[in-house]
Design a protein around this motif. Structure first.
Motif, PDB file in Angstrom:
ATOM      1  N   UNK A  29      52.137 -32.753 -37.425  1.00  0.00           N
ATOM      2  CA  UNK A  29      50.865 -32.495 -36.744  1.00  0.00           C
ATOM      3  C   UNK A  29      50.566 -30.992 -36.649  1.00  0.00           C
ATOM      4  N   UNK A  30      51.608 -30.194 -36.434  1.00  0.00           N
ATOM      5  CA  UNK A  30      51.403 -28.751 -36.305  1.00  0.00           C
ATOM      6  C   UNK A  30      50.811 -28.149 -37.578  1.00  0.00           C
ATOM      7  N   UNK A  31      51.244 -28.684 -38.713  1.00  0.00           N
ATOM      8  CA  UNK A  31      50.744 -28.167 -39.999  1.00  0.00           C
ATOM      9  C   UNK A  31      49.252 -28.469 -40.131  1.00  0.00           C
ATOM     10  N   UNK A  32      48.847 -29.633 -39.672  1.00  0.00           N
ATOM     11  CA  UNK A  32      47.428 -30.006 -39.781  1.00  0.00           C
ATOM     12  C   UNK A  32      46.541 -29.015 -39.032  1.00  0.00           C
ATOM     13  N   UNK A  76      52.942 -18.625 -39.129  1.00  0.00           N
ATOM     14  CA  UNK A  76      53.007 -19.908 -38.410  1.00  0.00           C
ATOM     15  C   UNK A  76      53.563 -21.004 -39.297  1.00  0.00           C
ATOM     16  N   UNK A  77      53.129 -21.022 -40.560  1.00  0.00           N
ATOM     17  CA  UNK A  77      53.634 -22.016 -41.504  1.00  0.00           C
ATOM     18  C   UNK A  77      55.141 -21.851 -41.691  1.00  0.00           C
ATOM     19  N   UNK A  80      56.894 -23.244 -38.671  1.00  0.00           N
ATOM     20  CA  UNK A  80      56.887 -24.710 -38.664  1.00  0.00           C
ATOM     21  C   UNK A  80      57.921 -25.239 -39.655  1.00  0.00           C
ATOM     22  N   UNK A  81      57.984 -24.639 -40.844  1.00  0.00           N
ATOM     23  CA  UNK A  81      58.989 -25.062 -41.833  1.00  0.00           C
ATOM     24  C   UNK A  81      60.398 -24.905 -41.281  1.00  0.00           C
ATOM     25  N   UNK A  82      60.613 -23.819 -40.557  1.00  0.00           N
ATOM     26  CA  UNK A  82      61.931 -23.574 -39.964  1.00  0.00           C
ATOM     27  C   UNK A  82      62.256 -24.654 -38.933  1.00  0.00           C
ATOM     28  N   UNK A  83      61.257 -25.023 -38.111  1.00  0.00           N
ATOM     29  CA  UNK A  83      61.447 -26.067 -37.105  1.00  0.00           C
ATOM     30  C   UNK A  83      61.764 -27.417 -37.748  1.00  0.00           C
ATOM     31  N   UNK A  84      61.193 -27.675 -38.911  1.00  0.00           N
ATOM     32  CA  UNK A  84      61.425 -28.950 -39.586  1.00  0.00           C
ATOM     33  C   UNK A  84      62.875 -29.088 -40.063  1.00  0.00           C
TER      34      UNK A  84
END
Length: 184
Positions: free
Chosen positions: A178-181, A122-123, A126-130
């Motif tokens: 927010x997703x990372x949190x 998941x992390x 999320x990094x890819x989305x950023x």
């Protein structure tokens, strides 16, 4: 006496493993770890190590990983090694031995640490989305234990720094952090 005590149990091992110790392709510690396994598992692991040219440290890592999975799932090491996913990796002729080893390790980690690997994936998503540029790196807390992330910026001028800060401000405005949190 201590040396004899240490090496005496090795007599119980199969000849191919003893030869591997002599040729220094397997450490004594690894061989002693193998002693705790059934003969069929020892031979299967030995063959795997020979086939993919495992280093000594990787051998021990895989033995411990497989042993843990076996205890957690009540599956024998042989059954784990015969799983379709493992066989697909081993039989893929397009992969080099180091790539096969890494894929096997990742698969086994998923079996051993399912929650950790889910969060890790998941992390990564999320990094890819950023869509962070190469000069911004984002790192999770060690083993995802804790709640402090680390971000590193690399720049060569004030103008470049300003661009990076602008990009980070855009990420904040879009609530992408927010997703990372929610991971931890």
């Amino acid at each position: 006496p201590q040396i004899i005590e240490r090496y005496l149990p090795l007599i119980q091992l199969e000849d191919c493993i003893k030869i591997s110790i002599i040729e220094e392709t397997m450490s004594v510690e690894t061989a002693l770890d193998l002693l705790n396994l059934p003969e069929e598992a020892r031979i299967a692991l030995f063959n795997l190590f020979q086939q993919l040219k495992f280093g000594k440290n990787r051998q021990r890592e895989f033995i411990h990983l497989l042993n843990d999975i076996s205890k957690l799932t009540d599956m024998s090491i042989i059954n784990i090694l015969q799983k379709k996913e493992v066989q697909d990796i081993l039989n893929n002729q397009q992969l080099t031995p180091p790539v096969k080893i890494n894929r096997l390790k990742n698969f086994l980690k998923k079996l051993r640490y399912p929650e950790y690997t889910r969060i890790e994936q998941e992390f990564a998503n999320i990094k890819k989305e950023l869509k962070l540029p190469p000069n911004i790196s984002l790192h999770p807390p060690a083993f995802f234990e804790g709640n402090k992330y680390t971000m590193e910026l690399k720049f060569t001028s004030q103008r470049e720094f300003k661009q990076l800060v602008g990009l980070l401000n855009d990420i904040i405005k879009k609530n992408k952090i927010k997703k990372i949190e929610s991971l931890l």
